[in-house]
Design an enzyme around this catalytic site. Sequence first.
Site, PDB file in Angstrom:
ATOM      1  N   SER A  66       0.831  -1.195   0.000  1.00 12.03           N
ATOM      2  CA  SER A  66       0.000   0.000   0.000  1.00 12.03           C
ATOM      3  C   SER A  66       0.878   1.262   0.000  1.00 12.03           C
ATOM      4  CB  SER A  66      -0.961  -0.043   1.198  1.00 12.03           C
ATOM      5  OG  SER A  66      -1.933   0.965   1.125  1.00 12.03           O
ATOM      6  N   ASP A  86      -9.821  -4.331  -4.695  1.00 17.05           N
ATOM      7  CA  ASP A  86      -9.265  -3.388  -3.720  1.00 17.05           C
ATOM      8  C   ASP A  86     -10.120  -2.123  -3.676  1.00 17.05           C
ATOM      9  OD1 ASP A  86      -7.659  -1.650  -2.184  1.00 17.05           O
ATOM     10  OD2 ASP A  86      -5.822  -2.581  -2.918  1.00 17.05           O
ATOM     11  N   HIS A 106      -7.960  -5.170  -0.318  1.00 14.98           N
ATOM     12  CA  HIS A 106      -6.730  -4.476   0.084  1.00 14.98           C
ATOM     13  C   HIS A 106      -5.998  -5.323   1.118  1.00 14.98           C
ATOM     14  CE1 HIS A 106      -4.145  -1.026   0.028  1.00 14.98           C
ATOM     15  NE2 HIS A 106      -4.210  -0.883   1.349  1.00 14.98           N
TER      16      HIS A 106
END
Length: 261
Positions: A130, A194, A239
Amino acid sequence: MPAIIQPTAAHTATVIFAHGLGDEGESWRAVISGDYDYRRPGELTIPARLPHVKWVFPDAPQQAVTANFGARMPSWFDLFNIPLQPGQNLDKVFEDDEGLRNGVQIVDDLIQAEVKAGTPESRIVVGGFSQGGALALTTGLGGKDWRTKSSEDENKLAGIAVLSGWMPLKDKFQSRIAPHAKSVPIFWGHGTADSVVYYKLAQLSVEFLEGQLGIVKHSAHDQVGAPGINFRSYQRMGHTSCDQEMKDLTTFLGSVIPQEV
């Protein structure tokens, strides 16, 4: 102090892996160590498959994050909106230039410490998840304008691993990359579901790197570890990460920093 996984064989390579927003290095140490896995009998952990690799998991500094109403939390740089949606040309993603530069310096300090201890940059991979993936991409492709403590602009890392990340600072990225950027192997994994860092943002990031910077994009079936971006999509993954992505990451690392005999 960073969380560490020490090698169990002769140490000939290092992976420096940056966590995401609000997390800590220890969390990814546990993931890579297999603390949360349900492995089949006899199935090896990632460190067991790469016994020559030292893993370093730094902690981001505590700082206010605009997207979270100014709350202080571990963050490599400020974020102004969450989730990250790309717009038509990455024009809805706004980032903290100075903060990103500071984050790169944290990672570069760790790189230089490994080099001083005897591991050349050509045997070091930077990676992240991320926000940490955006940081890893910037560090790995960045020239002297970002990596100010690197001794030479031509110093090239063994590879970059971007998990659920994106390319930050679109308008400044092109002018700050290193001369060797096109020759760096990049593993890039992203989940199609995501909802924090949108899959489309990853696609547009890769398209920009390919179209504007000339970095080759390989199909998922091309040789892992070749110069350029090996982009892997994980269907219905949000995610997070998944077992297949970890296996693909391990294959990539085994290719760019193989065990020396």
